[in-house]
Design a protein around this motif. Structure first.
Motif, mmCIF file in Angstrom:
data_model
loop_
_atom_site.group_PDB
_atom_site.id
_atom_site.type_symbol
_atom_site.label_atom_id
_atom_site.label_comp_id
_atom_site.label_asym_id
_atom_site.label_seq_id
_atom_site.Cartn_x
_atom_site.Cartn_y
_atom_site.Cartn_z
ATOM 1 N N UNK A 1 -53.676 -31.597 74.082
ATOM 2 C CA UNK A 1 -53.645 -30.169 74.403
ATOM 3 C C UNK A 1 -54.287 -29.320 73.302
ATOM 4 N N UNK A 2 -54.075 -29.702 72.052
ATOM 5 C CA UNK A 2 -54.740 -28.990 70.948
ATOM 6 C C UNK A 2 -56.255 -29.164 71.017
ATOM 7 N N UNK A 3 -56.700 -30.373 71.307
ATOM 8 C CA UNK A 3 -58.140 -30.612 71.467
ATOM 9 C C UNK A 3 -58.704 -29.837 72.659
ATOM 10 N N UNK A 4 -57.924 -29.738 73.734
ATOM 11 C CA UNK A 4 -58.361 -28.969 74.891
ATOM 12 C C UNK A 4 -58.471 -27.481 74.555
ATOM 13 N N UNK A 5 -57.547 -26.970 73.761
ATOM 14 C CA UNK A 5 -57.625 -25.567 73.338
ATOM 15 C C UNK A 5 -58.858 -25.333 72.469
ATOM 16 N N UNK A 6 -59.139 -26.256 71.550
ATOM 17 C CA UNK A 6 -60.337 -26.124 70.715
ATOM 18 C C UNK A 6 -61.593 -26.232 71.569
ATOM 19 N N UNK A 7 -61.621 -27.147 72.525
ATOM 20 C CA UNK A 7 -62.769 -27.310 73.421
ATOM 21 C C UNK A 7 -62.993 -26.037 74.238
ATOM 22 N N UNK A 8 -61.906 -25.459 74.727
ATOM 23 C CA UNK A 8 -62.012 -24.234 75.520
ATOM 24 C C UNK A 8 -62.584 -23.098 74.688
ATOM 25 N N UNK A 9 -62.112 -22.957 73.467
ATOM 26 C CA UNK A 9 -62.635 -21.914 72.584
ATOM 27 C C UNK A 9 -64.098 -22.121 72.250
ATOM 28 N N UNK A 10 -64.480 -23.361 72.021
ATOM 29 C CA UNK A 10 -65.875 -23.667 71.702
ATOM 30 C C UNK A 10 -66.793 -23.358 72.880
ATOM 31 N N UNK A 11 -66.397 -23.762 74.069
ATOM 32 C CA UNK A 11 -67.219 -23.505 75.259
ATOM 33 C C UNK A 11 -67.282 -22.007 75.537
ATOM 34 N N UNK B 1 -76.839 -15.056 84.270
ATOM 35 C CA UNK B 1 -75.709 -15.200 85.186
ATOM 36 C C UNK B 1 -75.335 -16.651 85.415
ATOM 37 N N UNK B 2 -76.294 -17.553 85.305
ATOM 38 C CA UNK B 2 -76.017 -18.972 85.494
ATOM 39 C C UNK B 2 -75.328 -19.618 84.315
ATOM 40 N N UNK B 3 -75.276 -18.911 83.196
ATOM 41 C CA UNK B 3 -74.636 -19.465 82.002
ATOM 42 C C UNK B 3 -73.141 -19.663 82.244
ATOM 43 N N UNK B 4 -72.527 -18.761 82.984
ATOM 44 C CA UNK B 4 -71.096 -18.883 83.259
ATOM 45 C C UNK B 4 -70.820 -20.136 84.092
ATOM 46 N N UNK B 5 -71.641 -20.378 85.091
ATOM 47 C CA UNK B 5 -71.468 -21.579 85.918
ATOM 48 C C UNK B 5 -71.671 -22.825 85.067
ATOM 49 N N UNK B 6 -72.700 -22.809 84.235
ATOM 50 C CA UNK B 6 -72.960 -23.942 83.350
ATOM 51 C C UNK B 6 -71.791 -24.166 82.391
ATOM 52 N N UNK B 7 -71.231 -23.083 81.875
ATOM 53 C CA UNK B 7 -70.093 -23.215 80.957
ATOM 54 C C UNK B 7 -68.893 -23.837 81.662
ATOM 55 N N UNK B 8 -68.635 -23.428 82.906
ATOM 56 C CA UNK B 8 -67.514 -24.005 83.647
ATOM 57 C C UNK B 8 -67.734 -25.484 83.918
ATOM 58 N N UNK B 9 -68.955 -25.870 84.227
ATOM 59 C CA UNK B 9 -69.249 -27.291 84.478
ATOM 60 C C UNK B 9 -69.047 -28.101 83.203
ATOM 61 N N UNK B 10 -69.580 -27.605 82.081
ATOM 62 C CA UNK B 10 -69.437 -28.311 80.800
ATOM 63 C C UNK B 10 -67.976 -28.384 80.401
ATOM 64 N N UNK B 11 -67.250 -27.264 80.569
ATOM 65 C CA UNK B 11 -65.828 -27.254 80.218
ATOM 66 C C UNK B 11 -65.064 -28.257 81.075
ATOM 67 N N UNK B 12 -65.353 -28.300 82.373
ATOM 68 C CA UNK B 12 -64.647 -29.221 83.279
ATOM 69 C C UNK B 12 -64.878 -30.676 82.892
ATOM 70 N N UNK B 13 -66.116 -31.007 82.557
ATOM 71 C CA UNK B 13 -66.404 -32.389 82.140
ATOM 72 C C UNK B 13 -65.639 -32.747 80.867
ATOM 73 N N UNK B 14 -65.636 -31.844 79.899
ATOM 74 C CA UNK B 14 -64.897 -32.090 78.657
ATOM 75 C C UNK B 14 -63.398 -32.172 78.894
ATOM 76 N N UNK B 15 -62.874 -31.294 79.767
ATOM 77 C CA UNK B 15 -61.441 -31.313 80.055
ATOM 78 C C UNK B 15 -61.045 -32.608 80.762
#
Length: 131
Positions: free
Chosen positions: A11-21, A84-98
């Motif tokens: 969960x700590x790593x997920x919080x750091x990943x979320x902040x980074x993304x 505008x596509x950066x937000x979609x890209x960020x969600x995809x990258x975040x989802x893969x990392x999560x």
């Protein structure tokens, strides 16, 4: 206890990943939204680069940059639209990392459970384990 420690670490790593993304998405969106303000005169090689490069290479790069200026300007004109596509890209990258972190958490959980089971089965039958 080890299972809880593993999940807390995940969960700590997920919080750091979320902040980074989130930070990367904000920086990239800001950079792309301002990218359309470059004018045609801004397309030149920096003097520090031309001083460092050999003269023929610097002349070739300057000529290539001059030749590609219309294409580069057209690309820069589309960059604010692409922000505008950066937000979609960020969600995809975040989802893969999560999902990867979730997989790590499940793997740690299973490994600790198997380790406990093997430790319990390796004890002699006459020994009782107090919890």
């Amino acid at each position: 206890m080890w299972i809880v420690a593993g999940w807390v670490l995940v969960l700590l790593l997920l919080a750091m990943w979320s902040g980074l993304v989130w930070a990367g998405e904000a920086l990239l969106a800001a950079a792309l939204s301002k990218a359309g303000t470059l004018s045609t005169g801004d397309w030149s090689l920096p003097e520090a680069l031309t001083a460092w490069l050999p003269v023929p290479v610097a002349e070739w790069l300057a000529g290539t940059l001059e030749t590609l200026t219309p294409q580069l300007q057209a690309l820069v004109g589309t960059l604010p639209w692409l922000s505008g596509g950066v937000t979609v890209l960020a969600w995809v990258v975040w989802s893969l990392g999560a999902l990867l972190l979730l997989g790590v958490g499940v793997a740690v959980h299973v490994a600790v459970a198997l380790w406990r089971k093997s430790a319990r089965s390796s004890l002699p039958p006459s020994v009782t384990v107090l919890r």
